[in-house]
Design an enzyme around this catalytic site. Structure first.
Site, short mmCIF file in Angstrom:
data_model
loop_
_atom_site.label_atom_id
_atom_site.label_comp_id
_atom_site.label_asym_id
_atom_site.label_seq_id
_atom_site.Cartn_x
_atom_site.Cartn_y
_atom_site.Cartn_z
N CYS A 1 13.41 5.06 -3.44
CA CYS A 1 12.45 4.79 -4.52
C CYS A 1 13.11 4.78 -5.89
O CYS A 1 12.43 4.93 -6.92
CB CYS A 1 11.30 5.80 -4.50
SG CYS A 1 10.40 5.80 -2.92
N GLY B 1 0.79 -1.22 0.00
CA GLY B 1 0.00 0.00 0.00
C GLY B 1 0.82 1.27 0.00
O GLY B 1 1.64 1.48 -0.89
N PHE B 2 0.62 2.12 1.03
CA PHE B 2 1.22 3.45 1.04
C PHE B 2 1.96 3.71 2.34
O PHE B 2 1.70 3.07 3.37
CB PHE B 2 0.14 4.52 0.83
CG PHE B 2 -0.80 4.68 1.99
CD1 PHE B 2 -0.53 5.56 3.03
CD2 PHE B 2 -1.98 3.93 2.05
CE1 PHE B 2 -1.41 5.70 4.10
CE2 PHE B 2 -2.87 4.07 3.11
CZ PHE B 2 -2.58 4.96 4.14
#
Length: 246
Positions: free
Chosen positions: A173, A155-156
């Site tokens: 990232c 998810g986040f």
């Protein structure tokens, strides 16, 4: 939709325990023995690497990394960061990009509640403060998901007041030309996970449970999914550990 609070400061949640619990809940949602469920928590400090992580992006000092079955690249989870794992059934045809866009919308609205304007950047997932006199584009919220048997996992992660020194040890990232930030830094005042939790939960309910499952929030110029999709999962259902349900 139901919510589970797995642990928050000072009771930080071990990543591998939470991942095991995710798999157990996922199996139950697939089997329709649980409704759509969102796990909310604050992890103990850990680096995790998605399927697209390159060797040069990993910790420069050899710190251990947990390789996971989500999309995206390497990131950090830890104190001061709200993590959400929506385990929800997607309609046919499966649209992973639309799911990512909905999670971005949750974070955009949560940040706005605290006076911080974030936005999407074409070609990059997550939510960002754009470059200004304080620095380059800065990422406040990251996303990495997996879809198996039409049900989502992972998810986040949204930085509230996290110590951002972790980003000095990796290519966060996989993006070398941008920075990371937090609500506390951008708002210029302390904002904790406890502060943002009820707002995030409300927006998750609004967007995931009530909004139509479409690509309505997807910018036309963006093709990044930070997600992965596969067939039936071989994972064996696990016995969930005790959690509190909100």
């Amino acid at each position: 939709m139901r919510f589970e609070h797995l642990g928050f400061a000072p009771d930080f949640v071990d990543y591998e325990q939470a991942w095991e619990h995710q798999r157990a809940v996922h199996a139950q949602v697939v089997a329709a023995t649980l409704p759509d469920t969102v796990l909310l928590l604050e992890h103990a400090a850990v680096y995790t690497a998605g399927k697209r992580t390159e060797p040069h992006e990993r910790p420069f000092d050899g710190t251990r990394v947990i390789d996971v079955d989500r999309g995206g690249k390497i990131t950090w989870h830890g104190p001061g960061q709200l993590v959400g794992y929506p385990i929800v059934t997607l309609p046919d045809p499966i649209d992973v990009v639309a799911h990512v866009r909905r999670l971005e919308e949750v974070m955009i609205r949560t940040c706005a509640d605290f006076g911080v304007a974030v936005e999407r950047v074409a070609g990059r997932s997550g939510v960002w403060v754009r470059a200004d006199d304080r620095g380059p584009d800065r990422k406040l919220g990251a996303i990495g998901v997996r879809v198996s048997q039409r049900v989502t996992m992972h998810g986040f992660a949204l930085n509230a007041d996290a110590d951002l020194a972790w980003a000095d040890n990796i290519v966060a990232c996989g993006i070398a030309d941008a920075g990371v930030s937090s609500l506390t830094i951008e708002a210029g005042r302390p904002i904790t996970v406890a502060d943002i939790l009820p707002y995030a939960e409300a927006h998750l309910t609004e967007i995931l449970a009530r909004a139509p499952l479409s690509a309505a929030f997807a910018p036309a110029s963006s093709a990044v999914t930070d997600g992965s999709e596969d067939g039936p999962s071989p994972a064996t259902p696990l016995v969930p550990r005790p959690v509190s349900v909100a």
